[in-house]
Design a protein around this motif. Structure first.
Motif, PDB file in Angstrom:
ATOM      1  N   TYR A   1      43.369  47.003  42.066  1.00  0.00           N
ATOM      2  CA  TYR A   1      41.815  46.515  42.068  1.00  0.00           C
ATOM      3  C   TYR A   1      41.610  45.523  42.458  1.00  0.00           C
ATOM      4  O   TYR A   1      40.857  45.397  43.319  1.00  0.00           O
ATOM      5  N   ALA A   2      41.839  44.168  41.532  1.00  0.00           N
ATOM      6  CA  ALA A   2      41.055  42.843  41.672  1.00  0.00           C
ATOM      7  C   ALA A   2      41.888  42.904  42.962  1.00  0.00           C
ATOM      8  O   ALA A   2      40.962  41.604  43.207  1.00  0.00           O
ATOM      9  N   ALA A   3      42.809  42.604  43.209  1.00  0.00           N
ATOM     10  CA  ALA A   3      43.835  42.143  44.984  1.00  0.00           C
ATOM     11  C   ALA A   3      42.676  42.765  46.236  1.00  0.00           C
ATOM     12  O   ALA A   3      41.808  41.312  46.411  1.00  0.00           O
ATOM     13  N   PHE A   4      42.000  43.872  45.930  1.00  0.00           N
ATOM     14  CA  PHE A   4      41.151  44.348  46.796  1.00  0.00           C
ATOM     15  C   PHE A   4      40.026  43.390  46.371  1.00  0.00           C
ATOM     16  O   PHE A   4      38.814  43.067  47.894  1.00  0.00           O
ATOM     17  N   ALA A   5      39.230  43.655  45.562  1.00  0.00           N
ATOM     18  CA  ALA A   5      38.261  42.678  45.301  1.00  0.00           C
ATOM     19  C   ALA A   5      38.004  41.086  45.269  1.00  0.00           C
ATOM     20  O   ALA A   5      37.108  40.644  46.004  1.00  0.00           O
ATOM     21  N   VAL A   6      39.062  40.512  45.299  1.00  0.00           N
ATOM     22  CA  VAL A   6      39.535  38.689  45.632  1.00  0.00           C
ATOM     23  C   VAL A   6      39.546  39.166  47.144  1.00  0.00           C
ATOM     24  O   VAL A   6      39.513  38.037  47.492  1.00  0.00           O
ATOM     25  N   GLY A   7      40.134  39.922  47.323  1.00  0.00           N
ATOM     26  CA  GLY A   7      40.507  40.099  49.245  1.00  0.00           C
ATOM     27  C   GLY A   7      41.979  39.597  49.459  1.00  0.00           C
ATOM     28  O   GLY A   7      42.592  38.362  49.894  1.00  0.00           O
ATOM     29  N   ASP A   8      42.831  39.589  47.908  1.00  0.00           N
ATOM     30  CA  ASP A   8      44.278  38.746  48.044  1.00  0.00           C
ATOM     31  C   ASP A   8      45.571  39.882  49.165  1.00  0.00           C
ATOM     32  O   ASP A   8      46.215  40.800  48.064  1.00  0.00           O
ATOM     33  N   THR A   9      45.744  39.320  50.014  1.00  0.00           N
ATOM     34  CA  THR A   9      46.564  40.208  51.040  1.00  0.00           C
ATOM     35  C   THR A   9      48.008  40.124  50.756  1.00  0.00           C
ATOM     36  O   THR A   9      48.479  40.879  50.766  1.00  0.00           O
ATOM     37  N   PHE A  10      48.133  38.762  50.075  1.00  0.00           N
ATOM     38  CA  PHE A  10      49.713  38.695  49.585  1.00  0.00           C
ATOM     39  C   PHE A  10      49.352  39.849  48.521  1.00  0.00           C
ATOM     40  O   PHE A  10      50.715  40.920  48.791  1.00  0.00           O
ATOM     41  N   TYR A  11      49.355  39.773  47.205  1.00  0.00           N
ATOM     42  CA  TYR A  11      49.232  40.323  46.850  1.00  0.00           C
ATOM     43  C   TYR A  11      49.193  42.057  46.731  1.00  0.00           C
ATOM     44  O   TYR A  11      50.429  43.164  46.184  1.00  0.00           O
TER      45      TYR A  11
ATOM     46  N   GLU B   1      37.898  44.001  54.105  1.00  0.00           N
ATOM     47  CA  GLU B   1      36.323  44.121  54.415  1.00  0.00           C
ATOM     48  C   GLU B   1      35.047  43.148  53.366  1.00  0.00           C
ATOM     49  O   GLU B   1      35.571  43.177  52.286  1.00  0.00           O
ATOM     50  N   ARG B   2      34.694  42.349  53.984  1.00  0.00           N
ATOM     51  CA  ARG B   2      34.395  40.681  53.633  1.00  0.00           C
ATOM     52  C   ARG B   2      32.642  41.121  53.018  1.00  0.00           C
ATOM     53  O   ARG B   2      32.379  41.164  52.346  1.00  0.00           O
ATOM     54  N   HIS B   3      32.078  41.999  53.403  1.00  0.00           N
ATOM     55  CA  HIS B   3      30.791  42.703  53.715  1.00  0.00           C
ATOM     56  C   HIS B   3      30.619  43.509  52.033  1.00  0.00           C
ATOM     57  O   HIS B   3      29.483  43.968  51.793  1.00  0.00           O
ATOM     58  N   VAL B   4      31.963  44.182  51.963  1.00  0.00           N
ATOM     59  CA  VAL B   4      31.787  44.851  50.265  1.00  0.00           C
ATOM     60  C   VAL B   4      32.065  44.041  49.161  1.00  0.00           C
ATOM     61  O   VAL B   4      32.847  43.357  49.224  1.00  0.00           O
ATOM     62  N   ARG B   5      31.025  44.516  48.748  1.00  0.00           N
ATOM     63  CA  ARG B   5      31.049  44.020  47.276  1.00  0.00           C
ATOM     64  C   ARG B   5      32.133  45.106  45.746  1.00  0.00           C
ATOM     65  O   ARG B   5      31.236  46.003  45.569  1.00  0.00           O
ATOM     66  N   TRP B   6      33.140  44.623  45.412  1.00  0.00           N
ATOM     67  CA  TRP B   6      33.469  45.624  44.773  1.00  0.00           C
ATOM     68  C   TRP B   6      32.679  45.787  42.801  1.00  0.00           C
ATOM     69  O   TRP B   6      33.689  44.600  42.930  1.00  0.00           O
ATOM     70  N   THR B   7      32.181  46.752  42.216  1.00  0.00           N
ATOM     71  CA  THR B   7      30.924  46.433  41.502  1.00  0.00           C
ATOM     72  C   THR B   7      32.326  46.854  40.138  1.00  0.00           C
ATOM     73  O   THR B   7      31.387  47.245  38.580  1.00  0.00           O
ATOM     74  N   GLY B   8      33.396  48.336  39.716  1.00  0.00           N
ATOM     75  CA  GLY B   8      33.715  48.645  39.256  1.00  0.00           C
ATOM     76  C   GLY B   8      34.843  49.522  39.480  1.00  0.00           C
ATOM     77  O   GLY B   8      35.008  50.118  40.532  1.00  0.00           O
ATOM     78  N   LEU B   9      35.405  49.538  38.232  1.00  0.00           N
ATOM     79  CA  LEU B   9      36.962  50.841  38.558  1.00  0.00           C
ATOM     80  C   LEU B   9      37.076  51.262  37.006  1.00  0.00           C
ATOM     81  O   LEU B   9      36.912  50.851  36.113  1.00  0.00           O
ATOM     82  N   THR B  10      37.040  52.330  37.016  1.00  0.00           N
ATOM     83  CA  THR B  10      37.174  53.733  36.468  1.00  0.00           C
ATOM     84  C   THR B  10      38.624  54.043  35.950  1.00  0.00           C
ATOM     85  O   THR B  10      38.770  54.979  37.376  1.00  0.00           O
ATOM     86  N   ILE B  11      39.546  53.803  35.204  1.00  0.00           N
ATOM     87  CA  ILE B  11      40.428  54.875  35.805  1.00  0.00           C
ATOM     88  C   ILE B  11      40.382  56.622  34.948  1.00  0.00           C
ATOM     89  O   ILE B  11      40.161  56.379  33.580  1.00  0.00           O
TER      90      ILE B  11
END
Length: 86
Positions: free
Chosen positions: A5-15, A32-42
């Protein structure tokens, strides 16, 4: 799951590439650069599955992704295989 989730949030495609099973990994992992991830619930965890909800904000509005994800151990690490979007 949280690290992906954190990798998606910061755009870390290597991870994301390293943690996605090569059999199911898409060729293009650009985020997608225009999307801002705001939270994750397991929501639930199994031996090799995770149910989660990830929330976002975009110019088109707020949204959420719910998924039942499957993982396998490969080379001593957990990697994402696939998931069913709810």
């Amino acid at each position: 799951m949280r690290s992906r989730y954190a990798a998606f949030a910061v755009g870390d495609t290597f991870y994301l590439t390293r943690t996605w099973h090569p059999r199911t990994r898409p060729d293009d992992l650009s985020t997608e650069r225009h999307v801002r991830w705001t939270g994750l619930t397991i929501l639930a965890e199994g031996d090799d599955t995770v149910d989660f909800e990830a929330r976002w904000i975009s110019p088109d509005g707020d949204g959420a992704l719910r998924e039942h994800s499957r993982f396998v151990r490969r080379g001593g690490r957990w990697v994402y295989v696939d998931g069913d979007v709810a």
